[in-house]
Design a protein around this motif. Structure first.
Motif, PDB file in Angstrom:
ATOM      1  N   PHE A 258      84.360  44.743 -26.541  1.00 32.82           N
ATOM      2  CA  PHE A 258      84.067  45.533 -27.480  1.00 32.82           C
ATOM      3  C   PHE A 258      83.909  44.944 -28.432  1.00 32.82           C
ATOM      4  CE2 PHE A 258      84.271  48.568 -24.001  1.00 32.82           C
ATOM      5  CZ  PHE A 258      82.846  48.701 -23.998  1.00 32.82           C
ATOM      6  N   ARG A 259      84.894  44.569 -29.489  1.00 34.95           N
ATOM      7  CA  ARG A 259      85.151  43.621 -30.214  1.00 34.95           C
ATOM      8  C   ARG A 259      83.697  42.558 -30.652  1.00 34.95           C
ATOM      9  NH1 ARG A 259      90.499  41.575 -29.561  1.00 34.95           N
ATOM     10  NH2 ARG A 259      91.452  43.486 -29.593  1.00 34.95           N
TER      11      ARG A 259
ATOM     12  N   ASP B 196      89.817  41.951 -20.516  1.00 35.23           N
ATOM     13  CA  ASP B 196      90.547  43.278 -20.566  1.00 35.23           C
ATOM     14  C   ASP B 196      88.986  43.243 -21.868  1.00 35.23           C
ATOM     15  OD1 ASP B 196      91.056  45.400 -22.959  1.00 35.23           O
ATOM     16  OD2 ASP B 196      93.648  44.540 -22.749  1.00 35.23           O
ATOM     17  N   LEU B 197      88.720  45.079 -21.265  1.00 33.73           N
ATOM     18  CA  LEU B 197      87.176  45.210 -22.370  1.00 33.73           C
ATOM     19  C   LEU B 197      87.447  45.852 -23.928  1.00 33.73           C
ATOM     20  CD1 LEU B 197      85.990  48.193 -19.114  1.00 33.73           C
ATOM     21  CD2 LEU B 197      84.723  45.657 -20.084  1.00 33.73           C
TER      22      LEU B 197
ATOM     23  N   ARG C 151      89.652  51.132 -18.946  1.00 37.50           N
ATOM     24  CA  ARG C 151      89.843  49.561 -19.596  1.00 37.50           C
ATOM     25  C   ARG C 151      89.822  47.916 -19.262  1.00 37.50           C
ATOM     26  NH1 ARG C 151      94.817  48.308 -24.304  1.00 37.50           N
ATOM     27  NH2 ARG C 151      94.934  46.264 -25.182  1.00 37.50           N
ATOM     28  N   TYR C 152      89.414  47.968 -18.220  1.00 42.29           N
ATOM     29  CA  TYR C 152      89.885  46.708 -17.038  1.00 42.29           C
ATOM     30  C   TYR C 152      89.549  46.428 -16.621  1.00 42.29           C
ATOM     31  CZ  TYR C 152      94.295  46.259 -19.656  1.00 42.29           C
ATOM     32  OH  TYR C 152      96.197  46.552 -19.991  1.00 42.29           O
TER      33      TYR C 152
ATOM     34  N   SER D 280      80.750  36.123 -20.056  1.00 41.15           N
ATOM     35  CA  SER D 280      80.318  35.027 -21.053  1.00 41.15           C
ATOM     36  C   SER D 280      80.263  35.538 -22.810  1.00 41.15           C
ATOM     37  CB  SER D 280      78.521  35.160 -21.167  1.00 41.15           C
ATOM     38  OG  SER D 280      78.163  36.670 -21.968  1.00 41.15           O
ATOM     39  N   ARG D 281      80.904  36.898 -23.001  1.00 37.71           N
ATOM     40  CA  ARG D 281      81.692  37.012 -24.784  1.00 37.71           C
ATOM     41  C   ARG D 281      82.956  37.154 -24.639  1.00 37.71           C
ATOM     42  NH1 ARG D 281      77.833  37.872 -28.140  1.00 37.71           N
ATOM     43  NH2 ARG D 281      75.843  37.808 -27.647  1.00 37.71           N
ATOM     44  N   ALA D 282      83.568  37.550 -22.786  1.00 35.87           N
ATOM     45  CA  ALA D 282      84.972  38.107 -23.315  1.00 35.87           C
ATOM     46  C   ALA D 282      85.904  36.907 -21.746  1.00 35.87           C
ATOM     47  CB  ALA D 282      84.791  39.136 -23.190  1.00 35.87           C
TER      48      ALA D 282
END
Length: 541
Positions: free
Chosen positions: A536-537, A531-532, A453-454, A482-484
């Motif tokens: 994904f969210r 935190d992946l 997950r990390y 770029s997204r998290a």
């Protein structure tokens, strides 16, 4: 030597100890090799302890002995032929309650301090106590030597044994009665030095050239004494090699008796792979010859560079036979490593003793101790050394704090940009995945579903798999960053130090220099944990 000289030497040793041991346990890993070498040391310690212990077990079969040894092995089987280096880390681990993330750095600090003491004796043997004291002082505050004395590479312990070998070699010339004994010790320490660092293949070459220079110039060339010296030097150089290889073959016998394939390569096999197979693919690159003058300027400063040129000029004008030793070590190292396409700064550490001996001898010959010019030069050296000393003492890594955070979260499985460091802390390689080996969202999602997950991200994200270092992040990592947003961030300064990048400049010194000048400084001064789930969210995956 008078009492004042002993006082100066004591102050120099205290200064060298302070600079090398200052907060050494807080430094953590700087480069991948430190973590890999520490894992190799764990493996060497385990395989030695459990192989010896297995012979004390009664009424067991050969198969049971092999199973016992194999089931108790941790760490990383040797991938580089540096058994001397990893054995020393393992030995130091016995003083640090196991091999920690600072053990290899502590070892380098101790050997770095010992080398400062040894260069005093080398300068004294070559010239005079005054040259020895000056050389020890210059080495004690050397930015170049200090940097590697605080890192867990094989350079500093190799240099220690190399300087020790030089001291005994000089004694073999001066002391005719114990000449062969001193020569034997010189060869032995050269062999130990080479076992700590196979890339310094020049070391045995140096001593054979010295033999030609000091003993074969006059006729008759091949006297009984000269043959005795050559044989003694060669056999004692090979002794450490034979000891390490013998232990490998003891294990080979144990495994073969049980018809089980030996799970790692012997010392000679590793040497063959690294010197002949890898070495044959490495070319010489005259365009990068400026690399080591650049490193010397950056880590020592303009005053040392000017004094080195002055020292070379003066010692050539007043040439003595012992000058050949220090000139040969400096010039051959500069030319050989300067043309070598892998211009890693650490390679040139071997030339530092000769550099400071050249400077010290010139200062001793042409400037009186009470001369104001001499005092001004020493003050200037100290002033220009301070920035590099300060930078080195304040180098920090955020990796330990990052792993402490993961540990507090109960995390073992994770994805990382620094595989070897993760392996060291987690212990089990099956719990770690390298982001550079993950090429698609689907693969990443599958790992996430398996509790990976990390994601731990550090400056190593720019360094791809050896031996290709294009300084380019993986596309998937760029997308994640770029997204998290990171859930945990630690400031560090490894990526801000030029040496980090030039330790990976196998592609080109000039390209690396350009990259370092233009990289985003904020992006290389943080260790981040993601935190992946957040990634994904954002992707609705």
């Amino acid at each position: 030597m008078n009492k004042l000289s002993y006082l100066f030497l004591a102050i120099i040793i205290f200064l060298a100890a302070f600079l090398r041991l200052y907060h050494i346990k807080d430094k953590c890993f700087f480069l991948t090799d430190e973590a890999a070498n520490s894992r190799e040391a764990i493996f060497v310690k385990d395989i030695f302890n459990h192989t010896i212990k297995s012979f004390s077990l009664k009424n067991i079969t050969n198969k049971e002995r092999v199973d016992y040894i194999s089931n108790n092995l941790g760490g990383l089987p040797l991938t580089n032929p540096k058994p001397g280096h990893v054995v020393l880390i393992a030995l130091f681990g016995s003083f640090t309650n196991g091999i920690k993330d600072y053990t290899s750095s502590l070892m380098s600090a101790v050997f770095g301090l010992a080398t400062v003491i040894l260069i005093f004796f080398l300068g004294k043997s070559l010239y005079s106590p005054k040259v020895g004291i000056l050389s020890a002082f210059l080495l004690s505050i050397s930015g170049y030597h200090l940097l590697y004395s605080r890192e867990g590479f094989g350079e500093i312990n190799t240099l220690f044994f190399f300087v020790l070998a030089n001291i005994f070699y000089i004694q073999s010339i001066k002391n005719k009665y114990f000449s062969i004994w001193y020569l034997g010790l010189s060869g032995l320490f050269t062999g130990i030095a080479y076992s700590c660092h196979y890339r310094w293949i020049l070391m045995p070459f140096f001593f054979y050239v010295y033999e030609l220079y000091f003993f074969y110039r006059k006729k008759p060339h091949f006297t009984l004494e000269n043959i005795r010296r050559f044989t003694t030097l060669s056999l004692t150089m090979l002794l450490p090699f034979a000891i390490y290889e013998s232990f490998y073959h003891l294990l080979l016998i144990i495994y073969r008796k049980s018809n089980i394939v030996f799970p790692f390569r012997t010392y000679i096999e590793l040497l063959y792979d690294n010197i002949f197979r890898f070495g044959s693919s490495v070319a010489f690159n005259i365009q990068d010859f400026i690399a080591y003058p650049f490193y010397l300027f950056k880590l020592e400063g303009i005053v040392i560079c000017i004094l080195l040129l002055y020292g070379i000029y003066k010692l050539i004008r007043n040439y003595t036979s012992f000058n050949f030793i220090i000139f040969f070590q400096f010039f051959v190292s500069l030319i050989f490593f300067g043309l070598y396409s892998a211009d890693f700064p650490r390679f040139f550490v071997i030339a530092l003793p000769s550099i400071f001996l050249i400077i010290s001898k010139a200062l001793d010959d042409y400037i009186k101790p009470k001369n104001i010019v001499f005092i001004v030069i020493l003050v200037l050296i100290c002033i220009f050394s301070l920035p590099n000393i300060n930078n080195t003492l304040n180098l920090n890594s955020g990796l330990r704090k990052a792993f402490n955070y993961l540990s507090r979260q109960g995390v073992t499985k994770h994805i990382t940009t620094h595989e070897q460091v993760s392996f060291f802390y987690v212990k089990d390689p099956n719990l770690v995945r390298d982001i550079r080996n993950i090429e698609s969202y689907t693969s990443l999602k599958n790992l996430y579903n398996q509790d990976y997950r990390y994601l731990l991200v550090d400056v190593q994200k720019y360094i791809t798999k050896f031996p290709h270092f294009p300084f380019k992040k993986s596309p998937l990592l760029i997308e994640i960053e770029s997204r998290a947003k990171p859930i945990f961030t630690i400031k560090e300064n490894r990526g801000l130090h030029f040496q980090f990048w030039f330790e990976h400049c196998i592609v080109s010194f000039l390209n690396t220099l350009n990259f370092f000048k233009n990289i985003d400084k904020k992006d290389i001064s943080e260790v981040r944990i993601y935190d992946l789930k957040d990634f994904f969210r954002s992707q609705n995956l």
